[in-house]
Design a protein around this motif. Structure first.
Motif, PDB file in Angstrom:
ATOM      1  N   PRO A 116      55.911  23.072  58.040  1.00 19.87           N
ATOM      2  CA  PRO A 116      55.113  22.028  57.380  1.00 19.87           C
ATOM      3  C   PRO A 116      55.790  21.396  56.169  1.00 19.87           C
ATOM      4  O   PRO A 116      55.579  20.225  55.882  1.00 19.87           O
ATOM      5  N   GLU A 117      56.614  22.148  55.449  1.00 18.83           N
ATOM      6  CA  GLU A 117      57.244  21.627  54.226  1.00 18.83           C
ATOM      7  C   GLU A 117      58.594  20.947  54.492  1.00 18.83           C
ATOM      8  O   GLU A 117      59.375  20.706  53.568  1.00 18.83           O
ATOM      9  N   THR A 118      58.867  20.598  55.727  1.00 14.05           N
ATOM     10  CA  THR A 118      60.127  19.952  56.108  1.00 14.05           C
ATOM     11  C   THR A 118      60.306  18.629  55.377  1.00 14.05           C
ATOM     12  O   THR A 118      59.359  17.854  55.204  1.00 14.05           O
ATOM     13  N   VAL A 119      61.535  18.372  54.958  1.00 12.99           N
ATOM     14  CA  VAL A 119      61.927  17.075  54.394  1.00 12.99           C
ATOM     15  C   VAL A 119      62.446  16.230  55.553  1.00 12.99           C
ATOM     16  O   VAL A 119      63.340  16.671  56.284  1.00 12.99           O
ATOM     17  N   TYR A 120      61.886  15.045  55.729  1.00 13.85           N
ATOM     18  CA  TYR A 120      62.304  14.159  56.826  1.00 13.85           C
ATOM     19  C   TYR A 120      63.184  13.043  56.288  1.00 13.85           C
ATOM     20  O   TYR A 120      62.839  12.395  55.305  1.00 13.85           O
ATOM     21  N   VAL A 121      64.322  12.846  56.964  1.00 13.27           N
ATOM     22  CA  VAL A 121      65.268  11.780  56.627  1.00 13.27           C
ATOM     23  C   VAL A 121      65.405  10.898  57.864  1.00 13.27           C
ATOM     24  O   VAL A 121      65.905  11.352  58.895  1.00 13.27           O
ATOM     25  N   THR A 122      64.940   9.665  57.754  1.00 17.12           N
ATOM     26  CA  THR A 122      65.024   8.722  58.856  1.00 17.12           C
ATOM     27  C   THR A 122      66.079   7.681  58.520  1.00 17.12           C
ATOM     28  O   THR A 122      66.025   7.061  57.450  1.00 17.12           O
ATOM     29  N   ILE A 123      67.043   7.514  59.427  1.00 11.12           N
ATOM     30  CA  ILE A 123      68.148   6.577  59.199  1.00 11.12           C
ATOM     31  C   ILE A 123      68.119   5.521  60.297  1.00 11.12           C
ATOM     32  O   ILE A 123      68.113   5.863  61.482  1.00 11.12           O
ATOM     33  N   SER A 124      68.096   4.261  59.883  1.00 12.77           N
ATOM     34  CA  SER A 124      68.087   3.167  60.850  1.00 12.77           C
ATOM     35  C   SER A 124      69.030   2.057  60.413  1.00 12.77           C
ATOM     36  O   SER A 124      69.303   1.892  59.222  1.00 12.77           O
ATOM     37  N   ARG A 125      69.523   1.335  61.391  1.00  8.99           N
ATOM     38  CA  ARG A 125      70.440   0.220  61.160  1.00  8.99           C
ATOM     39  C   ARG A 125      69.678  -0.965  60.590  1.00  8.99           C
ATOM     40  O   ARG A 125      68.566  -1.244  61.004  1.00  8.99           O
ATOM     41  N   ARG A 126      70.294  -1.659  59.649  1.00  9.34           N
ATOM     42  CA  ARG A 126      69.708  -2.884  59.087  1.00  9.34           C
ATOM     43  C   ARG A 126      70.009  -4.038  60.037  1.00  9.34           C
ATOM     44  O   ARG A 126      71.172  -4.244  60.403  1.00  9.34           O
ATOM     45  N   PRO A 127      69.011  -4.811  60.455  1.00  7.12           N
ATOM     46  CA  PRO A 127      69.255  -5.873  61.441  1.00  7.12           C
ATOM     47  C   PRO A 127      70.225  -6.947  60.950  1.00  7.12           C
ATOM     48  O   PRO A 127      70.980  -7.510  61.736  1.00  7.12           O
ATOM     49  N   GLU A 128      70.249  -7.192  59.654  1.00  7.35           N
ATOM     50  CA  GLU A 128      71.094  -8.260  59.124  1.00  7.35           C
ATOM     51  C   GLU A 128      72.529  -7.817  58.841  1.00  7.35           C
ATOM     52  O   GLU A 128      73.401  -8.646  58.584  1.00  7.35           O
ATOM     53  N   ASP A 129      72.797  -6.504  58.885  1.00  3.58           N
ATOM     54  CA  ASP A 129      74.129  -5.990  58.591  1.00  3.58           C
ATOM     55  C   ASP A 129      74.327  -4.700  59.389  1.00  3.58           C
ATOM     56  O   ASP A 129      73.766  -3.666  59.049  1.00  3.58           O
ATOM     57  N   ASP A 130      75.145  -4.756  60.412  1.00  3.91           N
ATOM     58  CA  ASP A 130      75.340  -3.630  61.327  1.00  3.91           C
ATOM     59  C   ASP A 130      75.860  -2.368  60.633  1.00  3.91           C
ATOM     60  O   ASP A 130      75.626  -1.273  61.093  1.00  3.91           O
ATOM     61  N   ARG A 131      76.554  -2.523  59.507  1.00  4.03           N
ATOM     62  CA  ARG A 131      77.099  -1.360  58.802  1.00  4.03           C
ATOM     63  C   ARG A 131      76.106  -0.737  57.833  1.00  4.03           C
ATOM     64  O   ARG A 131      76.236   0.419  57.458  1.00  4.03           O
ATOM     65  N   ALA A 132      75.125  -1.503  57.393  1.00  2.00           N
ATOM     66  CA  ALA A 132      74.156  -1.011  56.411  1.00  2.00           C
ATOM     67  C   ALA A 132      73.061  -0.190  57.097  1.00  2.00           C
ATOM     68  O   ALA A 132      72.752  -0.398  58.268  1.00  2.00           O
ATOM     69  N   ARG A 133      72.495   0.733  56.339  1.00  2.00           N
ATOM     70  CA  ARG A 133      71.443   1.598  56.850  1.00  2.00           C
ATOM     71  C   ARG A 133      70.273   1.630  55.877  1.00  2.00           C
ATOM     72  O   ARG A 133      70.458   1.621  54.660  1.00  2.00           O
ATOM     73  N   THR A 134      69.085   1.717  56.436  1.00  2.00           N
ATOM     74  CA  THR A 134      67.892   2.036  55.656  1.00  2.00           C
ATOM     75  C   THR A 134      67.673   3.529  55.841  1.00  2.00           C
ATOM     76  O   THR A 134      67.635   4.025  56.971  1.00  2.00           O
ATOM     77  N   ILE A 135      67.553   4.244  54.723  1.00  2.00           N
ATOM     78  CA  ILE A 135      67.354   5.686  54.761  1.00  2.00           C
ATOM     79  C   ILE A 135      66.041   5.995  54.050  1.00  2.00           C
ATOM     80  O   ILE A 135      65.892   5.690  52.870  1.00  2.00           O
ATOM     81  N   THR A 136      65.124   6.569  54.799  1.00  2.00           N
ATOM     82  CA  THR A 136      63.817   6.932  54.245  1.00  2.00           C
ATOM     83  C   THR A 136      63.751   8.439  54.128  1.00  2.00           C
ATOM     84  O   THR A 136      64.039   9.160  55.087  1.00  2.00           O
ATOM     85  N   ILE A 137      63.398   8.913  52.942  1.00  4.48           N
ATOM     86  CA  ILE A 137      63.281  10.348  52.682  1.00  4.48           C
ATOM     87  C   ILE A 137      61.832  10.652  52.360  1.00  4.48           C
ATOM     88  O   ILE A 137      61.254  10.064  51.439  1.00  4.48           O
ATOM     89  N   GLU A 138      61.244  11.575  53.137  1.00  2.00           N
ATOM     90  CA  GLU A 138      59.840  11.965  52.967  1.00  2.00           C
ATOM     91  C   GLU A 138      59.755  13.462  52.714  1.00  2.00           C
ATOM     92  O   GLU A 138      60.471  14.228  53.356  1.00  2.00           O
ATOM     93  N   GLY A 139      58.883  13.846  51.799  1.00  2.00           N
ATOM     94  CA  GLY A 139      58.634  15.261  51.569  1.00  2.00           C
ATOM     95  C   GLY A 139      59.224  15.796  50.283  1.00  2.00           C
ATOM     96  O   GLY A 139      59.002  16.963  49.955  1.00  2.00           O
ATOM     97  N   VAL A 140      59.968  14.955  49.555  1.00  2.00           N
ATOM     98  CA  VAL A 140      60.560  15.385  48.294  1.00  2.00           C
ATOM     99  C   VAL A 140      60.903  14.140  47.472  1.00  2.00           C
ATOM    100  O   VAL A 140      61.170  13.078  48.035  1.00  2.00           O
ATOM    101  N   GLU A 141      60.883  14.286  46.164  1.00  2.00           N
ATOM    102  CA  GLU A 141      61.274  13.191  45.267  1.00  2.00           C
ATOM    103  C   GLU A 141      62.694  13.428  44.785  1.00  2.00           C
ATOM    104  O   GLU A 141      63.051  14.545  44.393  1.00  2.00           O
ATOM    105  N   LEU A 142      63.515  12.394  44.805  1.00  2.00           N
ATOM    106  CA  LEU A 142      64.889  12.512  44.309  1.00  2.00           C
ATOM    107  C   LEU A 142      64.934  12.147  42.830  1.00  2.00           C
ATOM    108  O   LEU A 142      64.169  11.293  42.378  1.00  2.00           O
ATOM    109  N   PRO A 143      65.870  12.763  42.104  1.00  2.00           N
ATOM    110  CA  PRO A 143      66.013  12.433  40.667  1.00  2.00           C
ATOM    111  C   PRO A 143      66.592  11.041  40.494  1.00  2.00           C
ATOM    112  O   PRO A 143      67.227  10.496  41.340  1.00  2.00           O
TER     113      PRO A 143
END
Length: 143
Positions: A116-143
């Motif tokens: 239940p306490e898993t940290v989820y990291v979702t990585i997806s390609r940005r449609p406007e730039d094939d090299r860029a990624r959107t990275i969503t982190i759920e379950g923890v706050e980063l400093p």
């Protein structure tokens, strides 16, 4: 929280930031297709945990172990596993009990095994730039 990465170095840096807040027994479950940067993110996790060696994808070995840092890192690739039962067959619960960080690529294959306490990291390609990624982190706050 959502982040933008323009290249592998930025993806690795974000992984290192996440490593700074992880405690023994943490599970980081990746979601994202082939070539999204999951292994690059894991290289950053390893660096952030203090591991200085080479980090590679465990596609054919199922799990790579990296020790010598603040916490051991167990890097799993579930792409070739049929279901969560196969994960338990390779000793998943033992890895969880070893006090390291479990980084799980293709976690969708074994979703029911994620704690239940898993940290989820979702990585997806940005449609406007094939090299860029959107990275969503759920379950923890980063400093």
């Amino acid at each position: 929280m959502e982040y933008l990465s323009h290249n592998e170095a930025e993806t690795e840096a974000l992984g290192a930031r996440l490593a700074a807040v992880l405690a023994p027994g943490a599970v980081v479950a990746y979601r994202g297709g082939l070539g999204m940067g999951k292994t690059a993110f894991t290289r950053g996790l390893a660096k952030g945990l203090g591991y200085g060696g080479r980090v590679t994808s465990p596609t054919f070995t199922i799990v790579n172990e990296y020790e010598g840092g603040r916490l051991p890192l167990f890097h799993f690739d579930m792409y070739r596993l049929e279901d969560a039962d196969a994960l338990f067959d390779i000793g998943w619960e033992d890895y969880l009990d070893r006090g390291g960080v479990c980084a799980v690529e293709w976690s969708e294959q074994v979703a029911e095994a994620m704690p239940p306490e898993t940290v989820y990291v979702t990585i997806s390609r940005r449609p406007e730039d094939d090299r860029a990624r959107t990275i969503t982190i759920e379950g923890v706050e980063l400093p």
